[in-house]
Scaffold this motif. Structure first.
Motif, PDB file in Angstrom:
ATOM      1  N   ALA A   1       0.840  -1.202   0.000  1.00 58.23           N
ATOM      2  CA  ALA A   1       0.000   0.000   0.000  1.00 58.23           C
ATOM      3  C   ALA A   1       0.876   1.253   0.000  1.00 58.23           C
ATOM      4  O   ALA A   1       0.572   2.238  -0.683  1.00 58.23           O
ATOM      5  CB  ALA A   1      -0.928  -0.006   1.216  1.00 58.23           C
ATOM      6  N   GLY A   2       1.968   1.219   0.741  1.00 56.64           N
ATOM      7  CA  GLY A   2       2.903   2.342   0.737  1.00 56.64           C
ATOM      8  C   GLY A   2       3.548   2.539  -0.618  1.00 56.64           C
ATOM      9  O   GLY A   2       3.706   3.672  -1.088  1.00 56.64           O
ATOM     10  N   ARG A   3       3.892   1.453  -1.261  1.00 59.37           N
ATOM     11  CA  ARG A   3       4.532   1.527  -2.582  1.00 59.37           C
ATOM     12  C   ARG A   3       3.623   2.163  -3.628  1.00 59.37           C
ATOM     13  O   ARG A   3       4.099   2.784  -4.577  1.00 59.37           O
ATOM     14  CB  ARG A   3       4.926   0.124  -3.067  1.00 59.37           C
ATOM     15  N   TYR A   4       2.317   2.003  -3.458  1.00 56.99           N
ATOM     16  CA  TYR A   4       1.371   2.519  -4.450  1.00 56.99           C
ATOM     17  C   TYR A   4       0.841   3.910  -4.116  1.00 56.99           C
ATOM     18  O   TYR A   4      -0.100   4.384  -4.739  1.00 56.99           O
ATOM     19  CB  TYR A   4       0.223   1.529  -4.664  1.00 56.99           C
ATOM     20  N   ALA A   5       1.473   4.570  -3.165  1.00 62.08           N
ATOM     21  CA  ALA A   5       1.074   5.943  -2.827  1.00 62.08           C
ATOM     22  C   ALA A   5       1.422   6.875  -3.988  1.00 62.08           C
ATOM     23  O   ALA A   5       2.349   6.607  -4.760  1.00 62.08           O
ATOM     24  CB  ALA A   5       1.801   6.391  -1.567  1.00 62.08           C
ATOM     25  N   PRO A   6       0.696   7.971  -4.092  1.00 61.90           N
ATOM     26  CA  PRO A   6       1.065   8.956  -5.108  1.00 61.90           C
ATOM     27  C   PRO A   6       2.381   9.638  -4.731  1.00 61.90           C
ATOM     28  O   PRO A   6       2.716   9.731  -3.543  1.00 61.90           O
ATOM     29  CB  PRO A   6      -0.096   9.959  -5.066  1.00 61.90           C
ATOM     30  N   SER A   7       3.123  10.070  -5.723  1.00 62.68           N
ATOM     31  CA  SER A   7       4.357  10.820  -5.475  1.00 62.68           C
ATOM     32  C   SER A   7       4.570  11.803  -6.621  1.00 62.68           C
ATOM     33  O   SER A   7       4.105  11.569  -7.741  1.00 62.68           O
ATOM     34  CB  SER A   7       5.558   9.879  -5.343  1.00 62.68           C
ATOM     35  N   SER A   8       5.256  12.874  -6.325  1.00 57.90           N
ATOM     36  CA  SER A   8       5.485  13.893  -7.349  1.00 57.90           C
ATOM     37  C   SER A   8       6.278  13.294  -8.508  1.00 57.90           C
ATOM     38  O   SER A   8       7.273  12.604  -8.303  1.00 57.90           O
ATOM     39  CB  SER A   8       6.221  15.085  -6.748  1.00 57.90           C
ATOM     40  N   HIS A   9       5.788  13.526  -9.685  1.00 56.91           N
ATOM     41  CA  HIS A   9       6.424  13.009 -10.913  1.00 56.91           C
ATOM     42  C   HIS A   9       6.627  11.494 -10.864  1.00 56.91           C
ATOM     43  O   HIS A   9       7.553  10.977 -11.483  1.00 56.91           O
ATOM     44  CB  HIS A   9       7.757  13.707 -11.172  1.00 56.91           C
ATOM     45  N   ASN A  10       5.797  10.812 -10.073  1.00 61.93           N
ATOM     46  CA  ASN A  10       5.912   9.364  -9.882  1.00 61.93           C
ATOM     47  C   ASN A  10       7.330   8.956  -9.478  1.00 61.93           C
ATOM     48  O   ASN A  10       7.828   7.903  -9.844  1.00 61.93           O
ATOM     49  CB  ASN A  10       5.472   8.595 -11.142  1.00 61.93           C
TER      50      ASN A  10
END
Length: 169
Positions: free
Chosen positions: A8-17
């Motif tokens: 679930a942590g790995r699939y979090a959104p992040s800036s510019h992926n």
């Protein structure tokens, strides 16, 4: 369950992926207790300075009184004897803190959906970040900073309703 929480942590959104996070998973109860003891020791040292500041700030004085109770016990009142500790770290970057916060929140929500209790231990982030030797011992790579310290375990009970929220939020 641990794998689901981390996923679930790995699939979090992040800036510019960019997915800048790195997760360090600790399940060794002895190691978790040792880390908690390090946090407690760090906090005890800061408490003395806090008393001086507390003379001039009522809120800090009240918080210190509460903290003192947590420090003068053999119980693990920082990590609550949790069987799982997850450290979220990342290289320093403009959005790393925000990205890692999203990952941490995803893990906390995933845990709840699995019937697992969780808590973000902010004092631990603060204390552990002050010792490069301790970060090295925990496997935090050089050039990375600790963004979140999360504990997970089976809760005795969950609140029946959400805690009150501010009206002006």
């Amino acid at each position: 369950m641990i794998e689901e929480i981390i996923e679930a942590g790995r699939y979090a959104p992040s800036s510019h992926n960019s997915q800048p996070w790195r997760f360090i998973v600790i399940t060794n109860k002895k190691k978790i207790k040792e880390i908690s003891d390090n946090v407690k020791t760090w906090f005890k040292r800061r408490l003395k300075l806090g008393y001086i500041i507390g003379l001039f700030n009522k809120k800090i004085k009240e918080e210190l009184a509460s903290a003192k109770n947590r420090l003068n016990t053999d119980k693990d009142l920082f990590f609550y004897d949790a069987p799982l500790l997850v450290l979220v770290c990342a290289k320093k970057g403009r959005f790393a803190g925000k990205d890692c916060s999203c990952a941490a929140e995803n893990m906390l929500l995933a845990a709840r959906s699995l019937g697992i209790g969780s808590c973000w231990i902010g004092f631990a982030d603060l204390a552990l970040s002050k010792s490069r030797k301790l970060l090295d011992d925990l496997g935090v790579p050089k050039g990375h900073e600790l963004m979140a310290t999360l504990v997970f375990g089976y809760a005795e009970k969950f609140p029946e309703k959400a805690f009150p929220r501010k009206e002006d939020a």
